[in-house]
Design an enzyme around this catalytic site. Structure first.
Site, short mmCIF file in Angstrom:
data_model
loop_
_atom_site.label_atom_id
_atom_site.label_comp_id
_atom_site.label_asym_id
_atom_site.label_seq_id
_atom_site.Cartn_x
_atom_site.Cartn_y
_atom_site.Cartn_z
N SER A 199 33.03 20.89 -38.31
CA SER A 199 33.25 19.91 -38.23
C SER A 199 32.66 19.03 -37.62
CB SER A 199 34.99 20.61 -37.17
OG SER A 199 35.56 19.78 -36.42
N ASP B 278 45.47 20.00 -43.24
CA ASP B 278 43.68 19.63 -42.65
C ASP B 278 44.20 18.56 -41.81
OD1 ASP B 278 41.94 19.09 -40.11
OD2 ASP B 278 40.66 20.40 -41.84
N HIS C 191 42.68 22.67 -40.17
CA HIS C 191 41.02 22.93 -39.38
C HIS C 191 40.57 24.40 -39.27
CE1 HIS C 191 38.38 19.80 -39.25
NE2 HIS C 191 38.03 20.01 -37.45
#
Length: 206
Positions: free
Chosen positions: A104, A154, A185
């Site tokens: 991320s 996502d 995610h």
């Protein structure tokens, strides 16, 4: 740049062996990916820096003004600082190969360092990166190995942006592998296994 530019943790590995940097996601810290790094590359020295930006108490590596809206000046600052941090550790350790793993926000700062200093990492795993801008690569990514992992649903990192990032990386000469899953995610087991194989290949190809 100092080896202590960031608060970080280090797990020693084989002297002169692989060096693996791991970069956490928003709201986590230097502990998030440390054990995963050891698991994926058992012989590597693992270094995990903590993001130096606080977003309402959540640690990040650079500032943003909204979801997917980056403070580009602060991203440039963070990229320069992180590239220097990595360089300092590499020069001290003299490793056989330099690896990177980010999730991320951590994947975003790792990707930005790869764009700015393509020779810093031999191989990098970008888990759920979000690059909403057209990267400017300082040089060529020829000879660099990159694994992208992503979720087809996502909500934070839309699949079309993952596909666009893959195209950018390939256009600059990188050897790119993409691992998808059907979810969002979160990191799923197939991503972990893909990263394990990817690092094993990178280490064997030293």
């Amino acid at each position: 740049m100092s080896k202590d530019a960031y608060i970080h943790k280090l797990l020693p590995g084989s002297p002169g062996g692989p060096l693996l940097f791991v970069f956490h996601g928003t709201g986590a810290d230097e502990n998030q990916l440390l054990s995963l790094g050891r698991d994926l590359a058992p012989q590597a020295t693992v270094i995990s820096p903590r993001g130096d930006v606080s977003e309402h108490g959540a640690a990040r590596f650079f500032r943003r003004t909204g979801e997917g809206v980056y403070d580009m000046d602060d991203l440039a600052r963070a990229t320069t600082k992180m590239a220097g941090f990595v360089k300092a550790h590499v020069e001290a350790a003299k490793p056989s190969v330099v690896l990177g793993l980010g999730y991320s926000n951590g994947a975003n700062v790792l990707a930005s360092v790869v764009f700015a200093a393509p020779l810093r990492f031999d191989a990098a795993v970008l888990m759920h990166p979000l690059i909403p801008f057209e990267p400017e690569v300082k040089g060529s990514l020829a000879g660099r190995h990159i694994l992208l992992t992503a979720g087809k649903r996502d909500p934070i990192c839309p699949p079309n942006l993952t596909t666009r990032l893959e195209a950018y990386l390939r256009a600059d000469g990188a050897d790119v592998t993409v691992e998808w899953h059907e979810g969002g995610h979160e990191v799923r087991p197939n991503e972990i296994e893909a990263a394990r194989r990817f690092f094993a290949d990178a280490i064997q190809g030293e």
